[in-house]
Design an enzyme around this catalytic site. Structure first.
Site, PDB file in Angstrom:
ATOM      1  N   GLU A   1      38.775  33.240  37.327  1.00 33.61           N
ATOM      2  CA  GLU A   1      38.333  32.163  38.203  1.00 33.61           C
ATOM      3  C   GLU A   1      36.844  31.917  37.940  1.00 33.61           C
ATOM      4  OE1 GLU A   1      38.747  30.859  42.894  1.00 33.61           O
ATOM      5  OE2 GLU A   1      37.699  32.703  42.359  1.00 33.61           O
TER       6      GLU A   1
ATOM      7  N   GLU B   1      39.656  37.066  51.486  1.00 32.99           N
ATOM      8  CA  GLU B   1      38.568  37.472  50.596  1.00 32.99           C
ATOM      9  C   GLU B   1      37.197  37.368  51.236  1.00 32.99           C
ATOM     10  OE1 GLU B   1      37.454  34.966  47.196  1.00 32.99           O
ATOM     11  OE2 GLU B   1      38.817  33.430  47.976  1.00 32.99           O
TER      12      GLU B   1
END
Length: 268
Positions: free
Chosen positions: A240, A143
């Protein structure tokens, strides 16, 4: 209909980590993800997943000192042996827990002159991780993280992730696309996801700025969730975020028995 997972490293943090699995199930989630599971034994995680009828869809390879201001693990040339040990640790958990994906955090480079070396090291390590997890049928994802929250992070845009995918050209390597981080970098997540959905192995979200739950910032989540649903993306979408208060009070966007985008629309 989107498939939502609860990131229990951030959600339900009113309780001990092992108890967050049950809390996620009680609030309607069918799957969870966790940043770093290694403080719990793999046997304890497996049991609580089975007891609660949950799937663990994602966790990270250990990142050494990244969260305490260090450079992390995956891109630091002198730490390649340590990175391989971290992959072995993650592999031992993955063999039993069978997540859909394992995430690699690229990390930071505090010396700009060494950034090319760090990028090459990261790509080499990423290739090593792909070879480790692919025989299990597990995706390797990596990521980009915004440089406002984490200056000097070496991967901080969707275009950089696409470039790495093109260079490594592996069918088992995908992006983990974090809505919060990329929005904070000025990207348009809906457009990016629509164009590159087949290259995304996992999506995470939080509102921006603040990284709170949907409705606490600038992102239009009704529009965003609709765009993800209409794209070819078929993976999990991970919540998240840092709840503003109790996690149970932050779940207005989520409905266990209703279409999430419609449910969220009724909340705004």
């Amino acid at each position: 209909m989107l498939n939502f997972s609860a990131n229990i490293s951030l959600l339900f943090n009113e309780t001990e980590l092992i108890d967050r699995f049950k809390a996620a199930k009680q609030h309607g989630f069918k799957a969870v993800e966790i940043q770093f599971p290694y403080s719990l034994s793999v046997e304890a995680i497996q049991k609580t997943l089975e007891d609660n009828g949950l799937r663990l869809v994602l966790f990270n390879v250990a990142a050494d000192d990244l969260l305490s201001g260090g450079e992390g693990l995956a891109a630091v040339p002198r730490k390649q042996d340590q990175f391989r040990q971290a992959v072995a640790q993650a592999l031992a958990y993955a063999e039993i827990l069978k997540p859909e994906a394992v995430n690699i955090l690229p990390g930071c480079c505090h010396d700009k002159n060494r950034q090319p070396d760090y990028l090459e090291t990261f790509k080499e390590n990423l290739g090593f991780a792909v070879e480790a997890f692919a025989p299990l049928g597990i995706k390797t994802v990596f990521e980009a993280v915004n440089t406002r929250d984490m200056p000097e992070f070496i991967i901080h845009s969707g275009e950089q992730m696409l470039d790495i995918l093109d260079q490594l050209d592996s069918p088992n390597l995908f992006m983990q696309y974090d809505i919060y981080h990329m929005y904070r970098m000025g990207e348009q997540p809906e457009e990016f996801i629509n164009r590159h959905a087949e290259k995304i192995g996992h999506i995470q979200f939080a509102d921006c700025p603040g990284r709170g739950q949907p409705g606490t910032g600038q992102i239009n989540f009704r529009q965003l969730f609709s765009a993800i649903e209409k794209s070819s993306y078929s993976g999990w979408t991970g919540a998240e975020y840092k709840p503003a208060g109790l996690t149970s009070e932050s779940l207005g966007w989520f409905g266990a028995n209703t279409k999430p985008a419609d449910n969220f629309a009724r909340q705004i």
